[in-house]
Design an enzyme around this catalytic site. Structure first.
Site, short mmCIF file in Angstrom:
data_model
loop_
_atom_site.label_atom_id
_atom_site.label_comp_id
_atom_site.label_asym_id
_atom_site.label_seq_id
_atom_site.Cartn_x
_atom_site.Cartn_y
_atom_site.Cartn_z
N LEU A 4 -0.44 -2.50 8.81
CA LEU A 4 -0.99 -1.37 8.04
C LEU A 4 -2.03 -1.85 7.03
O LEU A 4 -2.35 -1.13 6.09
CB LEU A 4 0.14 -0.63 7.30
N TYR A 51 -14.90 1.54 9.78
CA TYR A 51 -13.47 1.85 9.93
C TYR A 51 -13.19 2.39 11.34
O TYR A 51 -12.32 1.87 12.04
CB TYR A 51 -13.09 2.88 8.87
N ALA A 90 -1.35 0.21 13.10
CA ALA A 90 -1.70 1.49 12.47
C ALA A 90 -3.14 1.80 12.84
O ALA A 90 -4.07 1.29 12.22
CB ALA A 90 -1.53 1.41 10.96
N ASN A 126 -5.54 -11.97 13.99
CA ASN A 126 -4.66 -12.96 13.36
C ASN A 126 -3.19 -12.53 13.44
O ASN A 126 -2.30 -13.33 13.76
CB ASN A 126 -5.03 -13.17 11.89
N ASP A 147 -4.78 -12.15 2.46
CA ASP A 147 -5.67 -11.26 3.20
C ASP A 147 -5.43 -11.54 4.68
O ASP A 147 -5.45 -12.72 5.09
CB ASP A 147 -7.12 -11.60 2.79
N GLY A 187 0.83 -1.21 0.00
CA GLY A 187 0.00 0.00 0.00
C GLY A 187 0.86 1.26 0.00
O GLY A 187 2.10 1.19 -0.04
N PHE A 188 0.19 2.37 0.08
CA PHE A 188 0.86 3.68 0.02
C PHE A 188 1.87 3.83 1.16
O PHE A 188 3.08 3.94 0.93
CB PHE A 188 -0.22 4.76 0.02
#
Ligand code: UDP
Length: 342
Positions: A82, A154, A123, A108, A65, A19-20
């Site tokens: 993250l 979220y 994060a 996990n 995942d 990711g970013f």
């Protein structure tokens, strides 16, 4: 002698490493001499973010995942979590998966960290403060979250993940640390990420209207990704474990209108501004109090918004020129010949 003491390199797992933010963290850890195991499902992460690392001798990619991952088949010293869609349109696209990523995925990874006696950085996010009624936000502020709204998958997922991390810490099972990350930007954001800085830069560079949601008087405080990565590594390394969440962000606060003006100036764009409805539960003000990070980690951001925006604008200009294709979720590579490195 245990495996841990005879190995000459620290091994860091970076979940969300394609990711970013995660890909910049992978770069920084490799540069420090760590072995890096990147775990990513490519849901929002992108193969081109780590393509330059593919043949690095100390880099390993595991496509998975975190909701399903159960073990890592080699010794691990550190786990950075993250892995989660972080842009409102992306995390709201499959809210149940977002919640499960935050809760099941974090559980996990905590279990993997426990198996390996590895330290753990979660994060977390400024979103756990919701639409804050205290300003700036200190870590002891308990927040103002709508627990049934569209952002709840979220916000509440990340709050539950924090609770898991602190229970694992208190019970002595995992050396967990929690970073509350405020708005971060820089190279490798997805052009279609949907968040403000990527949207405005892409729109300005394409000469399209800049979309402002609401009045544009709401504020955010933007941290350049390199500064954030330094803070995440410091939090992982600091001794003793603070045992408390730590805000990581840049306290310089801007309205969205001010940001739009800066974007137009830096890109020399003549795009007009178009005002659209404010999304539900959109926080009105956000600014981190970073006294804890300054005190415990001796960390503070060094890159002002104008400098960071210029670097991000240059990167987006190049990415748009090359029309960087993405790798699909099943991993089939469509990556072009151009590799952007920062
Ligand atoms: N925003 C906007 N135009 C856009 C995207 C976002 O005005 O094209 C606003 C959004 O409503 C919010 C702020 O910019 O008030 C920051 O949004 P973003 O999605 O980047 O992050 P958030 O801090 O809300 O998670």
């Amino acid at each position: 002698m245990t495996m841990h003491t005879i190995r000459d390199k620290k091994t860091s797992v970076v979940a969300g490493g394609a990711g970013f933010v995660g890909s910049h963290l992978c770069d920084a850890l490799l540069a420090k001499g760590h072995r890096v195991i990147c775990v990513d499902s490519y849901l929002t992460g992108r193969a081109e973010n780590i393509i330059a690392l593919e043949n690095h001798p100390h880099f390993r990619m595991i496509e998975a995942d975190i909701c399903n991952i159960q073990m890592i088949d080699e010794p691990v010293d550190q786990v950075f979590n993250l892995a989660c869609a972080a842009s409102p349109p992306h995390y709201q696209a499959d809210p149940i998966h977002t919640m499960m990523t935050c809760v099941q995925g974090t559980a996990n990874l905590l279990s993997i960290a426990a198996q390996h006696h590895a330290s753990f950085v979660q994060a977390s996010t400024s979103e756990i403060y919701g639409d804050p009624e205290e300003h700036p936000q200190r870590e002891d502020y308990r927040g103002n979250v709508n627990c049934t709204g569209p952002r709840a998958c979220y916000d509440e997922g990340k709050r539950a993940a924090e609770a898991l991390c602190f229970d694992m810490f208190r019970s002595g099972k995992v050396d967990t640390r929690v970073a509350r990350i405020f708005n971060t930007y820089g190279p490798r954001m997805r052009p279609d990420d949907g968040r403000i800085i990527s949207n405005l830069l892409v729109q300005a560079l394409k000469g399209e209207p800049l979309t402002i949601y609401g009045s544009g008087n709401q504020t955010r405080s933007f941290c350049y990704v390199k500064d954030l990565v330094t803070g995440l590594i410091s939090l992982m390394e600091v001794q003793p474990n603070p045992g408390l969440p730590v805000n990581l962000g840049n306290p310089s606060e801007f309205t969205i209108n001010e940001l739009a003006d800066l974007v137009l100036e830096l890109t020399r764009s003549r795009s007009e501004l178009v005002y659209k409805p404010l999304p539900m539960d959109d926080p009105q003000r956000r600014r981190p109090d970073i006294v804890r990070a300054q005190t415990l980690l001796e960390w503070e951001p060094t890159i002002p918004l104008e400098d960071g925006l210029r670097m991000a604008a240059d990167w987006f200009a190049l990415a748009l020129r090359n029309d960087l294709p993405t790798r699909s979720r099943n991993g089939s590579s469509q990556v072009g010949s151009t590799v952007l490195q920062f």
